[in-house]
Write a protein that holds these residues in place. Structure first.
Motif, PDB file in Angstrom:
ATOM      1  N   LYS A  28      64.303  59.892 -60.141  1.00  0.00           N
ATOM      2  CA  LYS A  28      64.880  58.738 -60.905  1.00  0.00           C
ATOM      3  C   LYS A  28      64.633  58.688 -62.326  1.00  0.00           C
ATOM      4  O   LYS A  28      65.442  58.650 -63.305  1.00  0.00           O
ATOM      5  CB  LYS A  28      64.936  57.449 -60.143  1.00  0.00           C
TER       6      LYS A  28
ATOM      7  N   ASN B 275      69.000  43.035 -58.947  1.00  0.00           N
ATOM      8  CA  ASN B 275      68.902  43.557 -57.702  1.00  0.00           C
ATOM      9  C   ASN B 275      68.834  42.510 -56.634  1.00  0.00           C
ATOM     10  O   ASN B 275      69.189  42.581 -55.617  1.00  0.00           O
ATOM     11  CB  ASN B 275      67.298  44.364 -57.472  1.00  0.00           C
TER      12      ASN B 275
ATOM     13  N   ARG C  62      75.621  54.952 -60.265  1.00  0.00           N
ATOM     14  CA  ARG C  62      75.217  54.436 -59.007  1.00  0.00           C
ATOM     15  C   ARG C  62      75.576  55.599 -58.105  1.00  0.00           C
ATOM     16  O   ARG C  62      74.600  55.729 -57.072  1.00  0.00           O
ATOM     17  CB  ARG C  62      76.257  53.328 -58.759  1.00  0.00           C
ATOM     18  N   ARG C  63      76.428  56.200 -58.104  1.00  0.00           N
ATOM     19  CA  ARG C  63      76.708  57.290 -57.066  1.00  0.00           C
ATOM     20  C   ARG C  63      75.812  58.397 -57.272  1.00  0.00           C
ATOM     21  O   ARG C  63      75.279  59.113 -56.263  1.00  0.00           O
ATOM     22  CB  ARG C  63      77.944  58.134 -57.441  1.00  0.00           C
ATOM     23  N   ILE C  64      75.046  58.474 -58.159  1.00  0.00           N
ATOM     24  CA  ILE C  64      74.024  59.633 -58.246  1.00  0.00           C
ATOM     25  C   ILE C  64      72.618  58.914 -57.918  1.00  0.00           C
ATOM     26  O   ILE C  64      71.706  59.670 -57.200  1.00  0.00           O
ATOM     27  CB  ILE C  64      73.817  60.451 -59.987  1.00  0.00           C
ATOM     28  N   ILE C  65      72.140  57.737 -58.712  1.00  0.00           N
ATOM     29  CA  ILE C  65      70.780  57.487 -58.264  1.00  0.00           C
ATOM     30  C   ILE C  65      70.657  55.883 -57.469  1.00  0.00           C
ATOM     31  O   ILE C  65      69.616  55.264 -57.394  1.00  0.00           O
ATOM     32  CB  ILE C  65      69.877  57.149 -59.513  1.00  0.00           C
ATOM     33  N   GLY C  66      71.601  55.803 -56.957  1.00  0.00           N
ATOM     34  CA  GLY C  66      71.716  54.355 -56.178  1.00  0.00           C
ATOM     35  C   GLY C  66      71.796  53.001 -56.853  1.00  0.00           C
ATOM     36  O   GLY C  66      72.297  53.224 -58.064  1.00  0.00           O
ATOM     37  N   ASP C  67      71.618  51.940 -56.240  1.00  0.00           N
ATOM     38  CA  ASP C  67      71.990  50.680 -56.895  1.00  0.00           C
ATOM     39  C   ASP C  67      70.834  49.852 -57.550  1.00  0.00           C
ATOM     40  O   ASP C  67      71.012  48.741 -57.965  1.00  0.00           O
ATOM     41  CB  ASP C  67      72.600  49.962 -55.946  1.00  0.00           C
ATOM     42  N   ASP C  68      69.617  50.626 -57.437  1.00  0.00           N
ATOM     43  CA  ASP C  68      68.362  49.929 -58.131  1.00  0.00           C
ATOM     44  C   ASP C  68      68.504  49.596 -59.495  1.00  0.00           C
ATOM     45  O   ASP C  68      68.603  50.592 -60.236  1.00  0.00           O
ATOM     46  CB  ASP C  68      67.122  50.684 -57.857  1.00  0.00           C
TER      47      ASP C  68
ATOM     48  N   ARG D 169      66.668  48.797 -61.552  1.00  0.00           N
ATOM     49  CA  ARG D 169      65.516  49.464 -62.693  1.00  0.00           C
ATOM     50  C   ARG D 169      65.893  50.758 -63.192  1.00  0.00           C
ATOM     51  O   ARG D 169      65.455  51.018 -64.396  1.00  0.00           O
ATOM     52  CB  ARG D 169      64.391  49.614 -61.982  1.00  0.00           C
TER      53      ARG D 169
ATOM     54  N   ARG E 199      77.396  61.429 -51.659  1.00  0.00           N
ATOM     55  CA  ARG E 199      76.008  61.121 -52.358  1.00  0.00           C
ATOM     56  C   ARG E 199      75.202  62.355 -52.688  1.00  0.00           C
ATOM     57  O   ARG E 199      75.325  63.273 -52.339  1.00  0.00           O
ATOM     58  CB  ARG E 199      75.093  60.060 -51.116  1.00  0.00           C
ATOM     59  N   TRP E 200      74.236  61.907 -53.496  1.00  0.00           N
ATOM     60  CA  TRP E 200      73.384  62.773 -54.058  1.00  0.00           C
ATOM     61  C   TRP E 200      72.174  62.276 -54.197  1.00  0.00           C
ATOM     62  O   TRP E 200      72.188  61.120 -54.758  1.00  0.00           O
ATOM     63  CB  TRP E 200      73.815  63.647 -55.367  1.00  0.00           C
ATOM     64  N   ARG E 201      70.866  62.609 -53.867  1.00  0.00           N
ATOM     65  CA  ARG E 201      69.755  62.274 -54.307  1.00  0.00           C
ATOM     66  C   ARG E 201      68.796  63.278 -54.884  1.00  0.00           C
ATOM     67  O   ARG E 201      68.625  64.233 -54.182  1.00  0.00           O
ATOM     68  CB  ARG E 201      68.883  61.500 -53.015  1.00  0.00           C
TER      69      ARG E 201
ATOM     70  N   ARG F  70      73.049  50.191 -51.953  1.00  0.00           N
ATOM     71  CA  ARG F  70      72.556  51.608 -52.067  1.00  0.00           C
ATOM     72  C   ARG F  70      71.157  51.394 -52.545  1.00  0.00           C
ATOM     73  O   ARG F  70      70.755  51.987 -53.684  1.00  0.00           O
ATOM     74  CB  ARG F  70      73.393  52.704 -52.625  1.00  0.00           C
ATOM     75  N   MET F  71      70.061  50.800 -51.502  1.00  0.00           N
ATOM     76  CA  MET F  71      68.649  50.777 -52.178  1.00  0.00           C
ATOM     77  C   MET F  71      67.903  51.034 -50.617  1.00  0.00           C
ATOM     78  O   MET F  71      68.368  51.064 -49.712  1.00  0.00           O
ATOM     79  CB  MET F  71      68.337  49.164 -52.354  1.00  0.00           C
TER      80      MET F  71
ATOM     81  N   LEU G 242      61.447  44.189 -53.488  1.00  0.00           N
ATOM     82  CA  LEU G 242      61.959  43.235 -53.875  1.00  0.00           C
ATOM     83  C   LEU G 242      61.571  41.912 -53.711  1.00  0.00           C
ATOM     84  O   LEU G 242      61.416  40.669 -54.474  1.00  0.00           O
ATOM     85  CB  LEU G 242      63.635  42.960 -53.602  1.00  0.00           C
TER      86      LEU G 242
END
Lengths: 357, 255
Positions: free
Chosen positions: A20, A242, A295-301, A303, A355-357, B89-90, B98
């Motif tokens: 990330k 978050n 968000r679709r690439i690295i999620g909802d965090d 940070r 999704r992609w991670r 999506r966490m 958290l």
């Protein structure tokens, strides 16, 4: 609680966080490359070494120096700052309002800005048009228009804050107040346009085409200060966002003062948007879609989402601005036309791909 | 450990939701709050966690009044597992991390990461550390939320209907996990529940609320058919099975 002292951190987690961080760094580098390209490309091609020299503060070829310093650099920086600011504000709003359609414009700010500009054109005499040799039009008194647009944007925010304070700062109250105010300002603009003459009508419509070319150094400095402070505030609140994403009750139990975070976040996002809308006009899409792409690439965090979405806004607007200047050179398309043309297919591709991670 | 005293809660324009409600709870004890829908069970939890300010009364955790604490201090004393948990999506690891928010500065420290690792291990979630929580079953998500509350390192754990949307296997597993964690960490736990049999099986004490007041309380083996009839309006038989107290509705309910 000593029971929790000797836990094991999965190596895969460390690698996952590293990926990330690389993504954010990659976006930062891409923004820099696009900044140089935005300075270099246009009706007159500026060699990359001259663009880099100028960016580094060194003396470039005088033929290019004036183009870079007076036109290309302020425009490119305006695109970078506006993209960053709108995407950061959109990211914060989507979390604060708990609504994927949340963006600074959900609160009716673009409609308010357009009304303010129309008001200045119609009633404050800012609407005389000037034709330049290439057929572009400018508003005779841009400062008056800018001021009126800014005041209208901030008035909208203040009304929403007043309603939210009265009825509780819930996402529903804020979104619905914004939608109602947006409709009200749209009706107001239509009312003014109905009674406007040809010249005034053209000026009103022209203003709504968001265009980074309107920014000079003064506007760039102003935007830089507001966007930088806003971004620091949003990043400082990354854990709060978050927590709010996990639900208001959970956020409160983690020590987050939810209403306060929501209210201040909205004020900061509104201020950033109001400044950008007032200086550059309406640039939609960036604040809404850039956070979703990221968000679709690295999620909802938050940070990572907050810096990544902000940088992706800068990338999108810099790329759009460069294409807008090249597509019909020497004519320049308003950048707002191209942000959706470039961003929407990217977003749809990611939506279909999954999704992609 | 936890002392709740003379709590009175009322909303504007309506009567009291909770009236003169109080109880005490020691370390390692689990209290099940029982009563019909709308009786004020969740309101009581929110009040203990200072999300709602009561008209009168106090909530003391290890001698300190939660209503005198800052939001951060409350989060370091009381962990809360809400009835409905949003799942974005966490990853599991980040979601549990958290829970370290009340203890963290600008940066996440190594200590925070180690504590998350330990909590995941204790709840048997280590193999799901990198799984996004929006792809989890209800039972797994509930465990993640409990782990998040545990890493807050609270003295008191509050759980609002912890098994409301789970199947029987997960209900037993989650309540077993809660019981184990409470005993291991010597926490005081308060959980609101609807299922009397599960409450009597996993809690150390029960407390019936009726019309906003404490109607009865005691150890599981002290429950009586009269109490249940008075609180729920349902006739039951109280049986003993395999050392457990079991509440069974009888044939006098007109069905």
């Amino acid at each position: 609680m000593s029971h929790l002292n000797h836990g094991h951190i999965p190596p895969a987690y460390t690698a996952y966080v590293g990926r990330k961080a690389y993504f954010v760094t990659g976006l930062a580098l891409l923004s820099l490359v696009l900044l140089v390209m935005a300075i270099s490309l246009g009706a007159v091609r500026v060699p990359v070494d001259q663009a880099l020299k100028s960016l580094a503060g060194l003396e470039a070829d005088p033929r290019f120096q004036i183009i870079i310093r007076s036109i290309r650099l302020p425009h490119a920086l305006a695109a970078l700052l506006a993209g960053t600011g709108l995407a950061a504000a959109g990211t914060a709003m989507q979390s604060i309002l708990r609504n994927p359609l949340g963006s600074p414009f959900t609160l009716g700010l673009s409609q308010a800005g357009a009304f303010g500009a129309a008001f200045a054109v119609m009633l404050l005499g800012a609407g005389t048009m000037q034709s330049t040799t290439v057929g572009a039009v400018t508003i005779a008194n841009p400062y008056l228009t800018t001021l009126a647009a800014f005041m209208a944007c901030m008035a909208t925010s203040m009304v929403i804050i007043a309603i939210a304070r009265l009825r509780g700062a819930t996402p529903e109250v804020m979104v619905l107040s914004g939608v109602a105010l947006g409709s009200l300002f749209s009706a107001g603009t239509m009312f003014l346009q109905y009674f406007a003459d040809d010249v005034q009508l053209a000026a009103m419509v022209f203003w709504t085409f968001g265009d980074v070319g309107r920014a000079g150094w003064r506007e760039v400095v102003f935007m830089a200060v507001v966007v930088a402070l806003g971004l620091v505030y949003f990043i400082a609140n990354r854990w709060n966002y978050n927590a709010i994403d996990a639900g208001d009750e959970t956020a409160r139990s983690l020590g987050v003062r939810v209403e306060r975070v929501r209210m201040i976040g909205m004020i900061v996002a509104s201020l950033i948007t109001a400044i950008i809308v007032a200086f550059l006009g309406v640039i939609g899409f960036v604040g809404l879609i850039c956070p979703h792409i990221v968000r679709r690439i690295i999620g909802d965090d938050h940070r990572f989402v907050m810096p990544a979405a902000s940088l992706s806004g800068a990338v999108l607007l810099l790329a759009s601005d460069t294409v807008a200047r090249l597509l019909m050179a020497p004519h320049v398309l308003p950048v707002a036309v191209l942000t959706a043309f470039l961003g929407a297919p990217t977003f749809l591709y990611l939506l279909i791909r999954g999704r992609w991670r | 450990m936890l002392e709740v005293k003379d709590i009175r809660v009322g909303y504007n324009g309506s009567g009291l939701v909770l009236e003169d409600l109080g109880f005490t709870l020691g370390a390692g004890e689990i209290l099940a709050i029982l009563g019909p829908n709308g009786v004020g069970k969740t309101t009581l939890l929110r009040c203990i966690n200072a999300m709602i300010q009561p008209k009168t009364g106090s909530v003391m955790v290890e001698g300190a009044d939660v209503f005198d604490m800052s939001a951060g201090q409350i989060a370091r004393h009381l962990g809360y597992v809400a009835q409905h948990n949003e799942a974005g999506r966490m990853t599991t690891f980040d979601t549990v991390l958290l829970g370290r928010k009340p203890h963290m500065g600008w940066k996440v420290g190594h200590e925070d990461l180690h504590k998350v690792g330990a909590a995941l291990h204790q709840l048997g979630l280590q193999h799901l550390a990198l799984r996004d929580i929006d792809r989890m079953s209800g039972g797994e998500l509930q465990k993640v939320c409990i782990a998040r509350a545990i890493v807050q390192e609270p003295r008191v754990l509050l759980l609002d209907e912890p098994t409301s949307s789970l199947d029987l296997k997960n209900q037993l597993e989650i309540l077993g996990t809660i019981r184990r964690v409470v005993k291991e960490h010597q926490l005081a736990a308060v959980m609101t529940m609807h299922d009397l049999n599960l409450a009597l099986r996993f809690a150390d004490r029960f407390l019936f609320i009726r019309k906003g007041k404490v109607f009865a309380s005691g150890r599981p083996d002290e429950i009586s058919a009269e109490m249940v009839a008075a609180v729920y309006g349902v006739q039951v038989d109280i049986l003993r099975h395999d050392g457990q107290v079991v509440v069974v509705p009888n044939g006098k309910n007109g069905d």
